[in-house]
Structures are given as structure tokens and as C-alpha cells.
Design a protein around this motif. Structure first.
Motif, PDB file in Angstrom:
ATOM      1  N   ALA A  77       0.866  -1.235   0.037  1.00 31.22           N
ATOM      2  CA  ALA A  77       0.002  -0.031  -0.157  1.00 31.22           C
ATOM      3  C   ALA A  77       0.856   1.172  -0.069  1.00 31.22           C
ATOM      4  CB  ALA A  77      -1.037  -0.062   1.205  1.00 31.22           C
ATOM      5  N   ASP A  78       0.312   2.445   0.133  1.00 33.77           N
ATOM      6  CA  ASP A  78       1.069   3.468   0.349  1.00 33.77           C
ATOM      7  C   ASP A  78       1.286   3.709   1.486  1.00 33.77           C
ATOM      8  OD1 ASP A  78      -1.210   5.710   1.358  1.00 33.77           O
ATOM      9  OD2 ASP A  78      -1.886   4.499  -0.438  1.00 33.77           O
ATOM     10  N   LYS A  79       1.473   2.688   2.376  1.00 33.98           N
ATOM     11  CA  LYS A  79       1.837   3.029   3.812  1.00 33.98           C
ATOM     12  C   LYS A  79       2.994   2.019   4.125  1.00 33.98           C
ATOM     13  CE  LYS A  79      -2.737   4.124   3.966  1.00 33.98           C
ATOM     14  NZ  LYS A  79      -3.685   3.741   2.853  1.00 33.98           N
ATOM     15  N   ASN A  80       3.723   2.048   5.271  1.00 27.48           N
ATOM     16  CA  ASN A  80       4.781   1.313   5.715  1.00 27.48           C
ATOM     17  C   ASN A  80       4.189  -0.027   6.318  1.00 27.48           C
ATOM     18  OD1 ASN A  80       5.512   3.989   5.842  1.00 27.48           O
ATOM     19  ND2 ASN A  80       7.553   3.359   6.588  1.00 27.48           N
ATOM     20  N   CYS A  81       4.784  -1.175   6.069  1.00 28.14           N
ATOM     21  CA  CYS A  81       4.115  -2.243   6.292  1.00 28.14           C
ATOM     22  C   CYS A  81       4.115  -3.080   7.604  1.00 28.14           C
ATOM     23  CB  CYS A  81       4.524  -3.402   5.242  1.00 28.14           C
ATOM     24  SG  CYS A  81       6.496  -3.484   5.209  1.00 28.14           S
ATOM     25  N   THR A  82       4.769  -2.388   8.520  1.00 28.14           N
ATOM     26  CA  THR A  82       4.978  -3.219   9.837  1.00 28.14           C
ATOM     27  C   THR A  82       3.857  -3.262  10.642  1.00 28.14           C
ATOM     28  OG1 THR A  82       7.378  -2.135  10.043  1.00 28.14           O
ATOM     29  CG2 THR A  82       6.462  -2.967  12.064  1.00 28.14           C
ATOM     30  N   TRP A  83       2.861  -2.195  10.774  1.00 24.97           N
ATOM     31  CA  TRP A  83       1.769  -2.333  11.528  1.00 24.97           C
ATOM     32  C   TRP A  83       0.783  -3.468  11.095  1.00 24.97           C
ATOM     33  CZ3 TRP A  83       3.375  -0.164  15.679  1.00 24.97           C
ATOM     34  CH2 TRP A  83       2.367   0.115  16.524  1.00 24.97           C
ATOM     35  N   THR A  84       1.038  -3.741   9.675  1.00 26.93           N
ATOM     36  CA  THR A  84       0.079  -4.785   9.071  1.00 26.93           C
ATOM     37  C   THR A  84       0.800  -6.223   9.433  1.00 26.93           C
ATOM     38  OG1 THR A  84      -0.936  -3.223   7.407  1.00 26.93           O
ATOM     39  CG2 THR A  84      -1.132  -5.450   7.194  1.00 26.93           C
ATOM     40  N   ILE A  85       1.933  -6.069   9.471  1.00 25.41           N
ATOM     41  CA  ILE A  85       2.680  -7.582   9.806  1.00 25.41           C
ATOM     42  C   ILE A  85       2.305  -7.820  11.107  1.00 25.41           C
ATOM     43  CG2 ILE A  85       4.885  -8.571  10.475  1.00 25.41           C
ATOM     44  CD1 ILE A  85       6.276  -6.851   8.071  1.00 25.41           C
ATOM     45  N   LEU A  86       2.334  -6.840  12.123  1.00 23.29           N
ATOM     46  CA  LEU A  86       1.982  -7.039  13.556  1.00 23.29           C
ATOM     47  C   LEU A  86       0.369  -7.751  13.421  1.00 23.29           C
ATOM     48  CD1 LEU A  86       3.744  -3.969  14.973  1.00 23.29           C
ATOM     49  CD2 LEU A  86       4.374  -6.405  15.521  1.00 23.29           C
ATOM     50  N   ALA A  87      -0.401  -7.034  12.817  1.00 24.69           N
ATOM     51  CA  ALA A  87      -1.958  -7.372  13.117  1.00 24.69           C
ATOM     52  C   ALA A  87      -2.062  -8.658  12.532  1.00 24.69           C
ATOM     53  CB  ALA A  87      -2.623  -6.092  12.548  1.00 24.69           C
ATOM     54  N   LEU A  88      -1.369  -9.048  11.195  1.00 24.63           N
ATOM     55  CA  LEU A  88      -1.710 -10.202  10.624  1.00 24.63           C
ATOM     56  C   LEU A  88      -1.199 -11.337  11.352  1.00 24.63           C
ATOM     57  CD1 LEU A  88      -1.607  -9.493   7.054  1.00 24.63           C
ATOM     58  CD2 LEU A  88      -3.441  -9.683   8.213  1.00 24.63           C
ATOM     59  N   SER A  89       0.129 -11.203  12.212  1.00 29.60           N
ATOM     60  CA  SER A  89       0.720 -12.202  12.868  1.00 29.60           C
ATOM     61  C   SER A  89       0.049 -12.502  14.249  1.00 29.60           C
ATOM     62  CB  SER A  89       1.989 -11.566  13.328  1.00 29.60           C
ATOM     63  OG  SER A  89       2.717 -12.510  14.176  1.00 29.60           O
ATOM     64  N   TRP A  90      -0.844 -11.323  14.786  1.00 30.66           N
ATOM     65  CA  TRP A  90      -1.603 -11.706  15.900  1.00 30.66           C
ATOM     66  C   TRP A  90      -2.701 -12.484  15.678  1.00 30.66           C
ATOM     67  CZ3 TRP A  90      -2.077  -7.283  20.191  1.00 30.66           C
ATOM     68  CH2 TRP A  90      -2.802  -7.660  21.099  1.00 30.66           C
ATOM     69  N   ARG A  91      -3.388 -12.095  14.338  1.00 29.07           N
ATOM     70  CA  ARG A  91      -4.615 -12.792  13.829  1.00 29.07           C
ATOM     71  C   ARG A  91      -4.084 -14.171  13.557  1.00 29.07           C
ATOM     72  NH1 ARG A  91      -6.893 -13.593   8.456  1.00 29.07           N
ATOM     73  NH2 ARG A  91      -9.381 -13.415   8.418  1.00 29.07           N
ATOM     74  N   ALA A  92      -3.095 -14.562  12.992  1.00 27.90           N
ATOM     75  CA  ALA A  92      -2.488 -16.078  12.526  1.00 27.90           C
ATOM     76  C   ALA A  92      -2.210 -16.681  13.995  1.00 27.90           C
ATOM     77  CB  ALA A  92      -1.218 -15.795  11.780  1.00 27.90           C
ATOM     78  N   SER A  93      -1.621 -16.116  14.895  1.00 27.07           N
ATOM     79  CA  SER A  93      -1.476 -16.515  16.188  1.00 27.07           C
ATOM     80  C   SER A  93      -2.674 -17.073  16.994  1.00 27.07           C
ATOM     81  CB  SER A  93      -0.720 -15.657  17.059  1.00 27.07           C
ATOM     82  OG  SER A  93       0.546 -15.349  16.425  1.00 27.07           O
ATOM     83  N   ASP A  94      -3.834 -16.276  16.926  1.00 28.60           N
ATOM     84  CA  ASP A  94      -4.933 -16.626  17.365  1.00 28.60           C
ATOM     85  C   ASP A  94      -5.367 -17.805  16.866  1.00 28.60           C
ATOM     86  OD1 ASP A  94      -4.924 -14.621  19.281  1.00 28.60           O
ATOM     87  OD2 ASP A  94      -6.564 -13.388  18.291  1.00 28.60           O
ATOM     88  N   TYR A  95      -5.382 -18.024  15.391  1.00 30.50           N
ATOM     89  CA  TYR A  95      -5.887 -19.271  14.665  1.00 30.50           C
ATOM     90  C   TYR A  95      -5.151 -20.359  15.007  1.00 30.50           C
ATOM     91  CZ  TYR A  95      -7.166 -21.935  10.617  1.00 30.50           C
ATOM     92  OH  TYR A  95      -7.436 -22.879   9.684  1.00 30.50           O
TER      93      TYR A  95
END
Length: 573
Positions: free
Chosen positions: A545-563
């Protein structure tokens, strides 16, 4: 050669300790799982006096902080760089791709800019929006609860602005704009470019007893000794260990491959110890790769077996494909209004921008899709060797006689220091299958592991975006009453567009999707081919996206961890 196999069976083995690996380690360990972290570099704690480099004078740094000892200079805490001795990578003819690796506990999170932006609703549906690339199999509504959790757990300053594709969050108070940023605000608004407070993961207010508050030393690139900014080790891994999390860390350990059984299911990892150059194996019920987009792809491609002859998770032949980095171009300018400044207060601020410009353009009226944001640099931070006061540039472009020695130099530094502003565009490149990394069959690193070969080329769309950046920069500079430093980049220079990899936002090598024939992971970052292997770095990004990717890495990692936790409880993996 005999390979030593550790006797313990871990619930989860995590390869890499950066943003994705650190978040997975915290969530999985807090849930009571027995976790092993395998990190290619040494242990690092910014609060340890033995490794702490923060709060030191320039003369205490090698070469006075000049950029010869580390890729970003002695003022930066990065063990690694674009080139690492004995760990090469290669290129297809005509390719320019620079691959940054940070080998240390916490990975790149020890030295990044802490620009912590959420992807917006449009960013997950690029193809629907303009026909380019593919849509993600998930939308903003799937990730929003995890963005909210990340905001609250880690802390990020900013303001709620109600912007459609730059979503609001849970923000700490932002610091006030500094003088050079006030000049930028005035110049940008005259051009119709919006300016809002920056969104950086630095604590301007206490959120718990384990972390301190930013005291404006301006040295965040060295990682913070009071844990006021976000680094994976200080904010995720260490707290999980202190709260009773069962985490064992294997440092200086370079993973060769994910091991599998006769049914093709993952059984653990094989790694080479940098300490003795011997090979070891760890056993685990679940393997989580978080080594960075390209490193995780390399591990998968090197993990060949009877069941996975093309590499683990690569039945689609898509591992390594769709590699893409953020676009980047910049410009500097001399602002006469910032000369001869009387320094009456400390304006160092955070080690990053206090304001920035989110994307504002209407792509229906432009010749390129997607967009970019503008980052601002400048100010009166403590100088070090090569601190941005380039006397040759001043003399060349303005006919000045600047510099020299002794009192003359000191007087000129006081006169001109702080009078230069930098603007940098960071934008979205389009994901393309023809941009990729693969295993080079002829080259291995010093550990005997086959290395990556890159093929990558910017398209006309990214080059047109860079032209738009340069035109915007020039107009803002004019509005500030400034003079550009250097000639404006031209078409034969791709308008100053940096080589792919230089922005260090590479994503997409194990992209997620609903169709196993055209993607590597599903919407929960789980390999289509092997249900007990997950990828939680930026590899699964369907698009940037037109954004830095770290916050999305963190959010998706948390989501995957819950799964992962849910699937283990149900005994599905």
C-alpha cells in the motif's frame, strides 16, 4: 555429517524475531505454548550497557558516526545490511534489487523509522479498485480488530482525522511540529497537499510499568534503552518471558530448511550454528516462518523432499513470485527562512517525523494507479560527521563561500545548520509475477546454503509515480521560498526512483489467496500445502500500500497466532 537433534518437542518453532516473529512469540507463549525462537543473529537488548549505543556523543561512535561501519552509519543499530560478507545473493541480468537483512534479536525493528500506518479499506481491494494486481482474500474489517489491539499493546501517537483510506486508531498524544515542519505545513497546504500529525510507535505517554516515555533524545534508530519506542525484543519477546511465557531463544542460528515426515508434514527446522558451524535440528508441532519475506521464501524453496520436490508449500510454483517493494524518491532544499536561527529551546523531538502527508491524489485524473505518502526530515538535531551540511552543494548551487576551518566553519554551521529540509515519497508498487526471487543453483553462502537470485524491474507505472513525487516536491519547495539542492531527476534517471529493495518494504513472496493454484498461504497465513506451517512476515501480503508495512505485519501475525491457538485446541494441526 552427524546432525544433532534436540530432544525437546516444542509446540511452536518460530524462525525470525522481528515484528511478525516477536508478535507470534508473545501471543503463543502467553497462551501457554512452549515456544522456540530461532534467530540468525546475536542476542540484543538496547538496555544492556554492553550493547547500548544510545545517549552517546558522536566522538564515541566509530568514525564519528559516519556511514562506514554500519549500512546507515554509527548512529543506527543494524547488524547486517544490503551486503553481508559470506552471505551473497545474485541477480538476473538487468536486475537491480538490493536485499537488506538485519541479523539480530528483534531484526529490523531495532532500527526502523517506527512509522506505524494501518492499511485502509481500498488497500485490500486493489484489483476491484483499478484492475491492477489482485484483491486480498480478506478486507479491512477482518484486520481492524487486530490493528486496534496492536495500537493498545504497543502504543502509537497520532490523531483521528476521519480519512477514508488512512484509518483512525487508538492514538497517544502527538508531539508538536518543529520549525522546519511548520514551514513544510505552510508550503504543502498551498499546493493542496494535506498534512497531519505523524503516526509513530513511540510512547509520548506511559502505557505500562515496563516501558519508559520518550524524552526526545532523537536517537530512535539506535533502539531505545528505556523501551519507549517499538522494538520486537523490548516490547514483545522480553515481556512474554517476564510474564512466565515458555520461550527459548536460539541465537546465531541460520535456518537451512523446514524438515518434514513421510507424509510431508512439518516436523521442525534444521539450522547451522554460527558458533561452531555444525548443523542442528529442532522438533516442533507447528513451524512459523517470520524471517522476512525473501528469507522465508528461501527457506521454503530449500525445503525439498519427496512430497515437496519443488520446495515446501510450492505446488503452485508461486513461492518467491510477486515480490515487490515500496517506491521511493526524495528531494532536499535549502530554505533561507530557516537561516540564522536562535536556538532558544530543545526542538530535537522524536527520532522521526512529527507530521506527514498521506496520499491525497485522485487516480482517475492521474497516469498511474495507487499513491504515496510524503515523509519530512530536517531540523536541529545533534550533528555527527557528515550531518547534512554539505558545503560543496551550497557553494555550487548558490555561489556561496561556505565552510573552511576554525571560527569560519563554526560561524557558517550556526548560520546554515537546520536550513535544509528533506522530503521523501514512499509509494505503492504493483505486484507482478515476473518480479521474483528464486534459488540460484550455482551459488551457496558460507554455511553451504543455496542463495537467492533476484529478477525485478520497475514498470512505467512506478516511474510515472516518481515523476509525480518530484513535481510535487518542487512545488512545495517553491511555496516555502526554498531552493532545491541538486538538479531535478529526469526521465533517463527514472525521476530519482530508488532501486527495488532500497526502501526495505519487500512483500508478497508467499502471498495469500483463496486459490491454492495461484497463492501460497490462505487468509490465516497458513500454507495451502502443509497445514502446520505459517508465514507471519510480509511474505503473505497480496499487495503493498502507500503505507509502511510493519503495523500490518503485526496485526496479521496476531490474527494468525489466534488461529494457531484455536486449531491446536481443536487438534486440527
Amino acid at each position: 555429517m552427524q546432525i544433532k537433534v534436540a530432544p525437546e518437542l516444542y509446540d511452536v518453532i518460530i524462525v525470525g524475531s522481528g515484528a511478525g516473529g516477536g508478535m507470534a512469540a508473545k501471543q503463543l507463549a502467553d497462551a501457554g505454548l512452549n515456544v522456540a525462537i530461532v534467530e540468525a543473529g546475536p542476542f540484543f537488548d538496547p538496555a544492556d550497557p554492553k550493547t547500548m549505543t544510545q545517549l552517546k556523543w558522536p566522538y564515541e561512535s566509530p568514525n564519528r558516526g559516519a556511514g562506514t561501519t554500519r549500512p546507515f552509519g554509527g548512529w543506527d543499530m543494524a547488524y547486517g545490511g544490503w551486503e553481508i560478507e559470506g552471505e551473497p545473493y545474485t541477480h538476473e541480468p538487468g536486475t537491480k534489487f538490493d536485499w537488506f537483512r538485519s541479523h539480530m534479536l528483534g531484526g529490523r525493528t531495532n532500527h526502523w523509522g517506527r512509522i506505524s500506518l494501518r492499511f485502509g479499506p481500498k488497500d485490500f481491494k486493489g484489483k476491484t479498485r483499478d484492475g491492477h494486481g489482485e484483491d486480498w482474500p480478506i478486507g479491512y474489517e477482518d484486520v481492524k480488530p487486530y490493528y486496534d489491539k496492536v495500537d493498545k499493546l504497543i502504543g502509537v501517537f497520532g490523531t483521528n482525522e476521519g480519512l477514508e483510506n488512512d484509518p483512525d486508531g487508538f492514538f497517544l498524544p502527538p508531539p508538536k511540529p518543529r520549525l522546519h515542519e511548520l514551514f513544510y505545513i505552510d508550503g504543502a497546504k498551498k499546493t493542496g497537499v494535506p498534512v497531519i500529525p505523524g503516526r509513530l510507535s513511540m510512547l509520548t505517554k506511559r502505557i505500562n510499568n515496563e516501558r519508559g516515555v520518550c524524552f526526545y533524545c532523537g536517537q530512535c534508530s539506535r533502539s531505545c534503552s528505556v523501551y519507549a519506542d517499538f522494538s520486537s525484543g523490548s516490547c514483545l519477546i522480553f515481556p512474554a518471558q517476564k510474564s512466565g511465557g515458555r520461550i527459548k531463544i536460539f541465537v546465531n542460528s541460520v535456518v537451512r530448511e523446514v524438515t518434514t515426515d513421510d507424509e510431508g508434514k512439518a516436523t521442525g527446522v534444521s539450522y547451522i550454528s554460527k558458533d561452531d558451524r555444525k548443523e542442528y535440528k529442532l522438533k516442533g508441532k507447528v513451524v512459523v516462518l517470520a524471517a522476512s519475506a525473501c528469507s522465508s521464501a528461501r527457506i521454503l524453496l530449500n525445503s525439498k523432499s519427496k512430497h515437496h520436490p519443488n520446495g515446501l508449500g510450492n505446488s503452485s510454483d508461486h513461492v518467491g513470485k510477486y515480490l515487490h517493494d515500496s517506491t521511493g524518491a526524495s528531494r532536499s532544499a535549502f530554505i533561507p527562512g530557516l537561516m540564522n536561527r536562535k536556538v532558544t529551546y530543545n526542538e530535537d523531538g522524536t527520532g522521526g517525523m512529527h507530521v506527514y502527508s498521506p496520499w491525497w491524489g485522485d487516480n482517475d485524473k492521474l497516469d498511474f494507479p495507487r499513491g504515496y505518502h510524503i515523509e519530512i526530515g530536517g531540523g536541529m538535531r545533534q550533528p555527527n560527521y557528515g550531518f547534512g551540511f554539505n558545503t560543496n552543494e551550497f557553494n555550487k548551487f548558490f555561489g556561496l563561500n561556505v565552510g573552511g576551518y576554525g571560527d569560519v566553519l563554526r560561524d557558517d554551521v550556526k548560520k546554515y545548520y537546520g536550513s535544509v529540509i528533506q522530503m521523501a515519497g514512499r509509494g505503492e508498487g504493483i505486484a507482478r509475477k515476473e518480479n521474483y526471487c528464486e534459488i540460484d543453483p550455482t551459488t551457496v553462502d558460507k554455511f553451504g546454503i543455496p542463495v537467492l537470485k533476484f529478477k525485478y524491474k520497475w514498470s512505467d507505472l512506478e516511474i510515472k509515480q516518481a515523476k509525480h513525487m518530484q513535481d510535487t516536491f518542487e512545488e512545495i519547495i517553491h511555496n516555502m521560498g526554498g531552493e532545491p539542492l541538486g538538479d531535478k531527476p529526469t526521465a533517463d534517471m527514472d525521476y530519482g526512483l530508488l532501486a527495488p529493495g532500497r526502501i526495505i518494504h519487500e512483500v508478497g513472496t508467499t502471498r495469500m489467496g483463496n486459490d491454492p493454484k495461484t497463492s501460497v498461504t490462505n487468509k490465516f497465513n497458513q500454507l495451502h500445502d502443509v497445514d502446520n506451517v505459517f508465514i507471519v512476515d510480509a511474505g503473505p501480503f497480496t499487495s503493498q500500500a502507500d503505507k509502511n508495512c510493519t503495523w500490518t505485519i503485526l496485526a496479521l501475525s496476531w490474527r494468525a497466532s489466534d488461529y494457531i491457538i484455536e486449531q491446536l485446541k481443536q487438534q486440527n494441526i
